[in-house]
Structures are given as C-alpha cells and as structure tokens.
Design an enzyme around this catalytic site. Sequence first.
Site, mmCIF file in Angstrom:
data_model
loop_
_atom_site.group_PDB
_atom_site.id
_atom_site.type_symbol
_atom_site.label_atom_id
_atom_site.label_comp_id
_atom_site.label_asym_id
_atom_site.label_seq_id
_atom_site.Cartn_x
_atom_site.Cartn_y
_atom_site.Cartn_z
ATOM 1 N N GLU A 57 2.042 -13.103 45.179
ATOM 2 C CA GLU A 57 1.052 -13.869 45.955
ATOM 3 C C GLU A 57 -0.040 -12.965 46.521
ATOM 4 O O GLU A 57 -1.041 -13.456 47.020
ATOM 5 C CB GLU A 57 1.758 -14.610 47.098
ATOM 6 C CG GLU A 57 2.578 -15.789 46.616
ATOM 7 C CD GLU A 57 3.140 -16.607 47.768
ATOM 8 O OE1 GLU A 57 3.035 -16.167 48.935
ATOM 9 O OE2 GLU A 57 3.710 -17.671 47.480
ATOM 10 N N LYS A 58 0.168 -11.653 46.474
ATOM 11 C CA LYS A 58 -0.869 -10.764 46.988
ATOM 12 C C LYS A 58 -2.193 -11.029 46.278
ATOM 13 O O LYS A 58 -3.253 -10.995 46.876
ATOM 14 C CB LYS A 58 -0.445 -9.306 46.806
ATOM 15 C CG LYS A 58 -1.573 -8.370 47.167
ATOM 16 C CD LYS A 58 -1.113 -6.957 47.280
ATOM 17 C CE LYS A 58 -2.306 -6.058 47.425
ATOM 18 N NZ LYS A 58 -3.054 -5.944 46.168
ATOM 19 N N ASP A 59 -2.116 -11.291 44.955
ATOM 20 C CA ASP A 59 -3.325 -11.642 44.198
ATOM 21 C C ASP A 59 -3.421 -13.168 44.145
ATOM 22 O O ASP A 59 -3.219 -13.786 43.099
ATOM 23 C CB ASP A 59 -3.235 -11.045 42.791
ATOM 24 C CG ASP A 59 -3.234 -9.529 42.831
ATOM 25 O OD1 ASP A 59 -4.252 -8.946 43.242
ATOM 26 O OD2 ASP A 59 -2.200 -8.922 42.494
ATOM 27 N N GLU B 228 7.954 -1.499 44.698
ATOM 28 C CA GLU B 228 8.941 -2.472 45.174
ATOM 29 C C GLU B 228 8.448 -3.920 44.998
ATOM 30 O O GLU B 228 9.243 -4.835 44.777
ATOM 31 C CB GLU B 228 9.273 -2.159 46.641
ATOM 32 C CG GLU B 228 10.406 -2.940 47.238
ATOM 33 C CD GLU B 228 11.703 -2.934 46.415
ATOM 34 O OE1 GLU B 228 12.011 -1.916 45.767
ATOM 35 O OE2 GLU B 228 12.403 -3.970 46.433
ATOM 36 N N HIS C 49 6.753 -5.131 42.449
ATOM 37 C CA HIS C 49 7.094 -5.532 41.080
ATOM 38 C C HIS C 49 8.594 -5.759 40.947
ATOM 39 O O HIS C 49 9.038 -6.698 40.281
ATOM 40 C CB HIS C 49 6.678 -4.437 40.084
ATOM 41 C CG HIS C 49 5.207 -4.149 40.071
ATOM 42 N ND1 HIS C 49 4.673 -2.991 40.573
ATOM 43 C CD2 HIS C 49 4.166 -4.869 39.602
ATOM 44 C CE1 HIS C 49 3.365 -2.993 40.414
ATOM 45 N NE2 HIS C 49 3.015 -4.130 39.838
ATOM 46 N N VAL D 178 5.089 -8.235 49.175
ATOM 47 C CA VAL D 178 6.002 -7.246 49.770
ATOM 48 C C VAL D 178 5.133 -6.236 50.531
ATOM 49 O O VAL D 178 4.085 -5.806 50.040
ATOM 50 C CB VAL D 178 6.831 -6.538 48.681
ATOM 51 C CG1 VAL D 178 7.771 -5.519 49.306
ATOM 52 C CG2 VAL D 178 7.618 -7.562 47.868
ATOM 53 N N MET E 77 0.687 -4.206 35.227
ATOM 54 C CA MET E 77 -0.098 -3.117 34.636
ATOM 55 C C MET E 77 0.616 -1.781 34.864
ATOM 56 O O MET E 77 -0.001 -0.720 34.798
ATOM 57 C CB MET E 77 -1.507 -3.086 35.233
ATOM 58 C CG MET E 77 -2.293 -4.368 34.900
ATOM 59 S SD MET E 77 -4.082 -4.167 34.916
ATOM 60 C CE MET E 77 -4.375 -3.641 36.581
ATOM 61 N N SER F 2 0.661 -1.985 46.826
ATOM 62 C CA SER F 2 -0.287 -2.060 45.715
ATOM 63 C C SER F 2 -0.262 -0.717 45.000
ATOM 64 O O SER F 2 -0.115 0.334 45.638
ATOM 65 C CB SER F 2 -1.703 -2.308 46.248
ATOM 66 O OG SER F 2 -2.660 -1.981 45.262
ATOM 67 N N SER F 3 -0.408 -0.771 43.672
ATOM 68 C CA SER F 3 -0.448 0.485 42.920
ATOM 69 C C SER F 3 -1.634 1.331 43.357
ATOM 70 O O SER F 3 -1.660 2.539 43.152
ATOM 71 C CB SER F 3 -0.556 0.188 41.424
ATOM 72 O OG SER F 3 0.496 -0.659 41.045
HETATM 73 O O1 PAF Z 1 -1.733 -8.435 38.507
HETATM 74 C C1 PAF Z 1 -1.753 -7.659 37.526
HETATM 75 O O2 PAF Z 1 -1.071 -6.645 37.486
HETATM 76 C C2 PAF Z 1 -2.665 -7.970 36.360
HETATM 77 O O3 PAF Z 1 -3.842 -8.571 36.782
HETATM 78 C C3 PAF Z 1 -1.993 -8.812 35.259
HETATM 79 C C4 PAF Z 1 -1.578 -10.179 35.783
HETATM 80 C C5 PAF Z 1 -0.760 -8.079 34.740
HETATM 81 C C6 PAF Z 1 -2.945 -9.023 34.097
HETATM 82 O O4 PAF Z 1 -3.362 -7.823 33.550
#
Ligand code: PAF
Length: 294
Positions: free
Chosen positions: A148-150, A35, A37, A180, A30, A189-190
Amino acid sequence: MQTVSTRAELGKSVAMLKSGGKTLALVPTMGALHEGHLTLVRRARACADRVAVSIFVNPLQFGVNEDLDAYPRQLAQDQRLLRAAGVDLLWAPGVAEMYPDGFATTVSVQGLDRVLCGMHRPGHFDGVATVVLKLFNQVCPDVALFGEKDWQQLTIIRRMARDLDLAFPRAEAIIGVPTVREPDGLALSSRNRYLSQAERASATTLNRAMRVAVAAILAGDPVGPVLDQVRRTLLAAGFDRIDYADLRSAETLDDLAQWHGGAARLLVAAHIGRTRLIDNMAIEPAMAHMPEVA
Ligand code: PAF
C-alpha cells in the site's frame, strides 16, 4: 526455489506449480528486497498454495533523470531471502527477455496516471502498467500482492485489471498489504539506502507530520491549512522540495478539499537530498473516534 530467466522456462515452471489445481500468488518486485517485500511474501503464502516472486528493474518506469542505473541490484542476496521465506519460484528476466527488439505496446490507465506522482514522473505509470500486465500474463497468478506504500500504483493496477477484465488475477484478487515501517515510522523503501545519516534523521518527520495531519483531518479541521502545515513542517525539518501533500479519495484519487467521511488517503511526496520519499495514510470513517497521536 527455482530461479528462471526465460519465458520458456517460466512457462514450464508455472505449469508445474499450478498442476493439480494448485493456486499461485505473484509478488512483483524490482529486487533490493527488504522486510516490506518479505511481508508481501508471507501474506502471499497465506493466500495461495504456491508463491512466485518477480525481480525486474523495469526501465520503462524510470524517467531520463531518474535512478535506473543506480537502482540497487543484489540478486544473490535476494535469492537467499526468498528461499528462506519459502518462495517456490523466482522470475528474474533480463531487459531483452521482457522487451525483445521491436517491442511497441504501452498500457495507459488514463486519468489516474496524471495526478500525484504521475504529474512529477511523466510516463512512470505507463511503464508500471505495461510491465505489470506482462508479468500477469507471463505468470498467470490467481492472486497478486502489492504494498500500500505505492497507493497510486495499487489503484492504477486494480483499475487496469477491472477495465481489461483480467482473469489472472481478477481485480478482486489484487491485494494491497499495509506499509511496513521502521520503528520511527519511516516507510520501508529500497531507496531509503540513498539517505545520508542526517537525512535519515530528518526523514522521520514525514511520518510524524502525516500522523498529526491525519488526526487533525479526522477531528474535522479544514484540510487546506492542515496540508500547509505538513509542507511547512517538512521544509523546516530539512526537506528540500515537496511534490505534493494532498488529501484524495482512496479509490478515484479525486482531490478532496474537505473530508466528508468517506475512504480517503493522505498522500505525500517530498525530496530530501537526492532521495524522493513517498508515503500515504488512510483516513476512514471507522477511525474518526480514534485517540489523537502523541
Ligand atoms: O513497486 C514496484 O516494485 C514496481 O513498480 C513493480 C510493481 C514491481 C513494477 O515494476
């Protein structure tokens, strides 16, 4: 790196990137890249010939009182980071391109979406599954990478891919990449940018409390009191509310009252100020003889 924002342009770019039998990896995001990403991108480059990243702040996965409008958007900076990281294609559609007038379909991974974050963010995982399936169908990646954070999100996406027999990517080609962390253990996290200085200082307790809990569970301590201690520690450190602190099966997300030696996950979601932090850690048989945390 090419940036495209319409499905017509995307189709052409994907065909070009995959020509000659080249493999393509997708990193869905999103935006507001950090880091974490970029680690996904580096891993993607090792897995496939070409790498695409998507940036789309998906309205379907935000609840009415959540931070959709405030969610950070910084396309130019993200483009610079992705270009430097060697990404081939950025897919950055607008909302009307992703959800044209009359859009009416929802993907729902039932059961897995009713626990943990699903209980506190109704509809969130329907929004995630719907957009991720669309991204998969649009980009046709051979491999897709998620943090894996989510953990719950990763589990749901893998289940969706299995249940719907996805070909691009196949369920086995959905790769989870370890979280990370900042040097003090806070997961990147953003949303960390919402933390005030004092909240940021308290937030480090989340990692510490979880590491202590993981060590206790591995040592065979009863899970209920260990999780109670996590909650008490967080509240004492200035967290305002805890959505959950659970031990769950890593694959089915079933609640575990005791650890019996299989692959499990300690998962926590807690609010500090206006920020909701989530984190999770593995508890696996191979770790049972690891030294305790300091
Ligand atoms: O983890 C994210 O950034 C979002 O949930 C995703 C997987 C890009 C879906 O919008």
